[in-house]
Design an enzyme around this catalytic site. Structure first.
Site, short mmCIF file in Angstrom:
data_model
loop_
_atom_site.label_atom_id
_atom_site.label_comp_id
_atom_site.label_asym_id
_atom_site.label_seq_id
_atom_site.Cartn_x
_atom_site.Cartn_y
_atom_site.Cartn_z
CG ASP A 80 -12.82 -10.98 17.25
OD1 ASP A 80 -13.51 -10.01 16.86
OD2 ASP A 80 -12.74 -12.06 16.63
CB CYS A 88 -25.35 -1.60 7.39
SG CYS A 88 -24.12 -1.88 8.67
CG PHE A 89 -27.67 1.14 3.46
CD1 PHE A 89 -27.75 1.40 4.83
CD2 PHE A 89 -27.52 2.22 2.60
CE1 PHE A 89 -27.66 2.70 5.32
CE2 PHE A 89 -27.44 3.52 3.07
CZ PHE A 89 -27.50 3.77 4.43
CB SER A 133 -25.11 -7.78 16.63
OG SER A 133 -23.82 -8.21 16.89
CG LEU A 140 -33.80 -4.38 11.35
CD1 LEU A 140 -34.74 -5.57 11.25
CD2 LEU A 140 -32.47 -4.71 10.70
CE LYS A 183 -25.52 -6.84 8.41
NZ LYS A 183 -26.31 -6.60 9.62
N PRO A 238 -24.41 -11.65 9.27
CG PRO A 238 -23.03 -13.29 8.32
CD PRO A 238 -23.39 -12.64 9.63
CG PHE A 249 -19.04 0.77 1.51
CD1 PHE A 249 -18.12 0.43 2.48
CD2 PHE A 249 -20.18 1.47 1.89
CE1 PHE A 249 -18.32 0.79 3.81
CE2 PHE A 249 -20.40 1.82 3.22
CZ PHE A 249 -19.45 1.48 4.18
P1 NAD Z 1 -17.20 -7.32 11.73
O1 NAD Z 1 -17.29 -8.50 10.85
O2 NAD Z 1 -16.31 -6.18 11.38
O3 NAD Z 1 -16.78 -7.77 13.20
C1 NAD Z 1 -17.36 -8.84 13.87
C2 NAD Z 1 -16.28 -9.50 14.73
O4 NAD Z 1 -16.92 -10.47 15.58
C3 NAD Z 1 -15.23 -10.28 13.93
O5 NAD Z 1 -13.94 -9.79 14.25
C4 NAD Z 1 -15.43 -11.74 14.37
O6 NAD Z 1 -14.22 -12.47 14.45
C5 NAD Z 1 -16.05 -11.56 15.74
N1 NAD Z 1 -16.80 -12.72 16.23
C6 NAD Z 1 -17.64 -13.54 15.55
N2 NAD Z 1 -18.14 -14.47 16.35
C7 NAD Z 1 -17.63 -14.25 17.59
C8 NAD Z 1 -17.78 -14.89 18.86
N3 NAD Z 1 -18.59 -15.94 19.00
N4 NAD Z 1 -17.10 -14.38 19.90
C9 NAD Z 1 -16.29 -13.31 19.76
N5 NAD Z 1 -16.10 -12.68 18.59
C10 NAD Z 1 -16.77 -13.14 17.52
O7 NAD Z 1 -18.71 -6.80 11.90
P2 NAD Z 1 -19.18 -5.27 12.19
O8 NAD Z 1 -19.18 -4.51 10.91
O9 NAD Z 1 -18.45 -4.78 13.38
O10 NAD Z 1 -20.70 -5.52 12.57
C11 NAD Z 1 -21.07 -6.09 13.81
C12 NAD Z 1 -22.56 -5.89 14.00
O11 NAD Z 1 -22.86 -4.50 14.07
C13 NAD Z 1 -23.41 -6.43 12.86
O12 NAD Z 1 -24.62 -6.96 13.40
C14 NAD Z 1 -23.71 -5.21 12.03
O13 NAD Z 1 -24.93 -5.32 11.33
C15 NAD Z 1 -23.82 -4.13 13.07
N6 NAD Z 1 -23.51 -2.76 12.60
C16 NAD Z 1 -22.49 -2.53 11.73
C17 NAD Z 1 -22.19 -1.23 11.33
C18 NAD Z 1 -21.06 -0.95 10.37
O14 NAD Z 1 -20.98 0.18 9.90
N7 NAD Z 1 -20.20 -1.88 10.06
C19 NAD Z 1 -22.92 -0.16 11.84
C20 NAD Z 1 -23.95 -0.43 12.73
C21 NAD Z 1 -24.23 -1.74 13.11
C1 UDX Z 2 -24.95 3.02 7.35
C2 UDX Z 2 -25.77 4.01 8.20
O1 UDX Z 2 -25.60 5.33 7.69
C3 UDX Z 2 -25.34 3.95 9.64
O2 UDX Z 2 -26.15 4.81 10.42
C4 UDX Z 2 -25.48 2.52 10.12
O3 UDX Z 2 -25.07 2.41 11.46
C5 UDX Z 2 -24.67 1.58 9.25
O4 UDX Z 2 -25.07 1.72 7.88
P1 UDX Z 2 -22.49 3.02 6.32
O5 UDX Z 2 -22.98 1.86 5.53
O6 UDX Z 2 -21.21 2.90 7.05
O7 UDX Z 2 -23.59 3.46 7.40
O8 UDX Z 2 -22.34 4.28 5.33
P2 UDX Z 2 -23.36 5.35 4.72
O9 UDX Z 2 -22.74 6.67 4.85
O10 UDX Z 2 -24.72 5.20 5.23
O11 UDX Z 2 -23.35 4.98 3.18
C6 UDX Z 2 -23.90 3.77 2.69
C7 UDX Z 2 -23.82 3.73 1.17
O12 UDX Z 2 -24.73 4.67 0.60
C8 UDX Z 2 -22.45 4.10 0.62
O13 UDX Z 2 -22.12 3.25 -0.44
C9 UDX Z 2 -22.63 5.52 0.16
O14 UDX Z 2 -21.74 5.87 -0.86
C10 UDX Z 2 -24.06 5.50 -0.32
N1 UDX Z 2 -24.70 6.82 -0.33
C11 UDX Z 2 -24.92 7.48 0.84
C12 UDX Z 2 -25.10 7.39 -1.53
O15 UDX Z 2 -24.92 6.79 -2.59
N2 UDX Z 2 -25.70 8.62 -1.52
C13 UDX Z 2 -25.94 9.31 -0.36
O16 UDX Z 2 -26.50 10.40 -0.44
C14 UDX Z 2 -25.52 8.71 0.85
#
Ligand code: NAD
Ligand code: UDX
Length: 473
Positions: free
Chosen positions: A36, A275-276, A130, A220, A278, A92, A337
């Site tokens: 990172d 995620c949702f 990502s 997506l 975005k 984002p 959340f």
């Molecule tokens: P996050 O913000 O928690 O982590 C991203 C990390 O990347 C940060 O620590 C940041 O410092 C680092 N970073 C940014 N630019 C960089 C670079 N050039 N080199 C190295 N590190 C760098 O984000 P996240 O929640 O882990 O999400 C990452 C991706 O995964 C997003 O595209 C998101 O949509 C996707 N995703 C997230 C979730 C989730 O539940 N959070 C689930 C599925 C997919």
């Molecule tokens: C979501 C997807 O589920 C996951 O597969 C993807 O990789 C990332 O986005 P996350 O956002 O971590 O995961 O949580 P999720 O359990 O999906 O809940 C999302 C939001 O929906 C929360 O605020 C949750 O409280 C709400 N939710 C979920 C409801 O209000 N009702 C439901 O029945 C389910």
């Protein structure tokens, strides 16, 4: 080398950290480095105070860290070492410029590709972890071509489906792993290399391979469908409150149809998380870009419904409390959340807090995992509410470590995150300490409303018949 394979993941966040920790745990012969640009983030991962809260994560990290799992900021060196480089950085919603408020900003992914192109001295597989707009892989591929040493790169799409709060179980036992690759001999070979990593613990039939674009777009679509279910049931919750129907009974009755299914029909104050919203906005923008306005409007509706649901909750609070909350103390139970995470990105709780602040309420907030610092930064980033533009913000919002103290003297209690510990609170004790009439707003449908009414609370709950209109239901 002593290793079967060497993996680097760029981005040590909610996805990169847990995903790589599980790969390392399940594949002791693979060297896994999570890199990172943030030193603070890496220091956190190297300590016992991990930068994110996720049940079971610390145990997994402790098992593999120092054995075959490493955290580092030396990205150049680790890129050169790696056979496979995952890009797992944040993407984002853009806040300005073309597509502002809709398009995903893939600048961080592009920067990673450029860094790989610049420093790589051998062939590599580059994996998009990502969530990105469909066709991003072609941009990544073109950037990688600028590598001067004449190395070849295969780009794969491998979106992550874990949900926060259940990341470790989701990673250990995923419904499927999706790998998209170019349909060429080299592309198929790269996809097989990645598939064989996951095959260390995931049955082959659950490892799905597709072309690049299907894989990118499936991510997506999966999030759009899940969020759509929540918005669908939330739209019905509003109708229930007006008609005497009960949304929980409807979820049950409808969900027992196998074709519909039980999950993701829990009505709530609205969906949040990083995620949702975005990803749906990303989809909306893609539809617009390809001239499909009706498709864009269709998915935009899922977000509009969610905004309505959050606003409706705040309005209900104000209306129930004699149309004014100015100067009244209101306790907010839950800021994350969802339960089992400290993540506050796009949390519905924040929007309720913002609305009630605008009405002049004094808010006392309790959440078992969220720091005051994180509350403020998300509030400022997403809602534009900060100390500079909102005088007396500090006086208006108090954060507490003790849930009973939070509720003491308050006129109303709002449950906004479904933390398990809220189900078993001593509500009699809370009631006795509150101003009367004592209002209770259940935004997550986790409490026993009948029992609360017997104690003396005036209870309002999402999707439940309005107590003023329907008595005895
Ligand atoms: P996050 O913000 O928690 O982590 C991203 C990390 O990347 C940060 O620590 C940041 O410092 C680092 N970073 C940014 N630019 C960089 C670079 N050039 N080199 C190295 N590190 C760098 O984000 P996240 O929640 O882990 O999400 C990452 C991706 O995964 C997003 O595209 C998101 O949509 C996707 N995703 C997230 C979730 C989730 O539940 N959070 C689930 C599925 C997919
Ligand atoms: C979501 C997807 O589920 C996951 O597969 C993807 O990789 C990332 O986005 P996350 O956002 O971590 O995961 O949580 P999720 O359990 O999906 O809940 C999302 C939001 O929906 C929360 O605020 C949750 O409280 C709400 N939710 C979920 C409801 O209000 N009702 C439901 O029945 C389910």
């Amino acid at each position: 080398s002593e290793w079967d394979l060497k993996i680097l993941c760029m981005g040590a966040g909610y996805v990169g950290g847990p995903t790589m920790a599980v790969i390392a745990k399940q594949c002791p012969k693979i060297r896994v480095v999570v890199g990172d640009i943030s030193q603070k983030q890496i220091d956190g991962w190297n300590s016992d105070n991990l930068p994110i809260y996720e049940p079971g994560l610390l145990e997994v990290v402790k098992e593999a860290r120092g054995r075959n799992l490493f955290f580092s900021t030396d990205l150049d060196k680790e890129i050169q070492e790696a056979d496979i480089v995952f890009i797992s950085v944040n993407t984002p919603t853009k806040t300005s410029g073309i597509g502002a408020g809709r398009a995903a900003n893939i600048k961080n992914c592009e920067l990673c590709a450029r860094q790989i192109a610049k420093v790589a001295k051998s062939d590599k597989i580059v994996v998009e972890k990502s969530t990105v707009p469909v066709r991003t892989a072609s941009a990544i591929q073109r950037i990688l071509k600028s590598n001067e040493n004449g190395n070849s790169f295969q780009v794969l799409s491998n979106p992550e489906f874990l949900a926060e709060g259940t990341a470790i179980t989701d990673l250990m036992n995923p419904d499927r792993v999706l790998i998209g690759g170019q349909q060429t001999p080299e592309g198929l070979k790269a996809a097989e290399t990645l598939a064989s990593v996951y095959a260390n613990w995931i049955p082959r039939e659950q490892i799905l391979t597709t072309n690049l674009w299907s894989s990118e777009l499936s991510k997506l679509v999966a999030n759009a469908f899940l969020a759509q279910r929540v918005s669908s049931i939330n739209s019905i919750s509003a109708l229930c409150e007006s008609t005497g129907a009960d949304v929980s009974e409807i979820s049950r009755a409808v969900g027992m149809d196998d074709r519909i299914g039980k999950r993701f029909l829990q009505s709530s104050v609205g969906f949040g998380g990083s995620c949702f919203q975005k990803d749906i906005l990303n989809l909306v923008y893609l539809c617009e870009t390809y001239g499909l306005q009706e498709c864009a409007d269709y998915w935009r509706g899922v977000i509009n419904m969610n905004d309505f649901q959050k606003r409706r909750f705040s309005e209900k609070v104000v209306a129930a409390m004699f149309n004014t909350v100015t100067g009244k103390k209101i306790s907010i139970l839950g800021y994350a959340f969802k339960k089992d995470t400290g993540d506050v990105r796009e949390t519905p709780s924040m929007f309720v807090v913002r609305d009630l602040l605008q009405e002049g309420a004094k808010l006392h907030i309790y959440d078992p995992q969220v720091s005051r610092e994180d509350m403020w930064s998300e509030m400022s980033y997403t809602c534009g509410v900060n100390h500079d533009n909102t005088p007396r913000l500090d006086e208006s919002v108090t954060t507490e470590d003790d849930v009973y103290k939070t509720c003491e003297g308050s006129h109303g209690v709002c449950i906004l995150t479904e933390w398990d510990e809220f189900k078993t609170l001593d509500f009699k004790k809370i009631y006795d300490s509150m101003a009367k009439p004592a209002f209770f707003f259940d935004g997550r449908l986790i409490c026993d409303h009948k029992a609360l009414r017997e104690i003396g609370f005036e209870v309002y709950a999402i999707g439940k018949p309005d107590p003023n209109k329907f008595s005895g239901v």
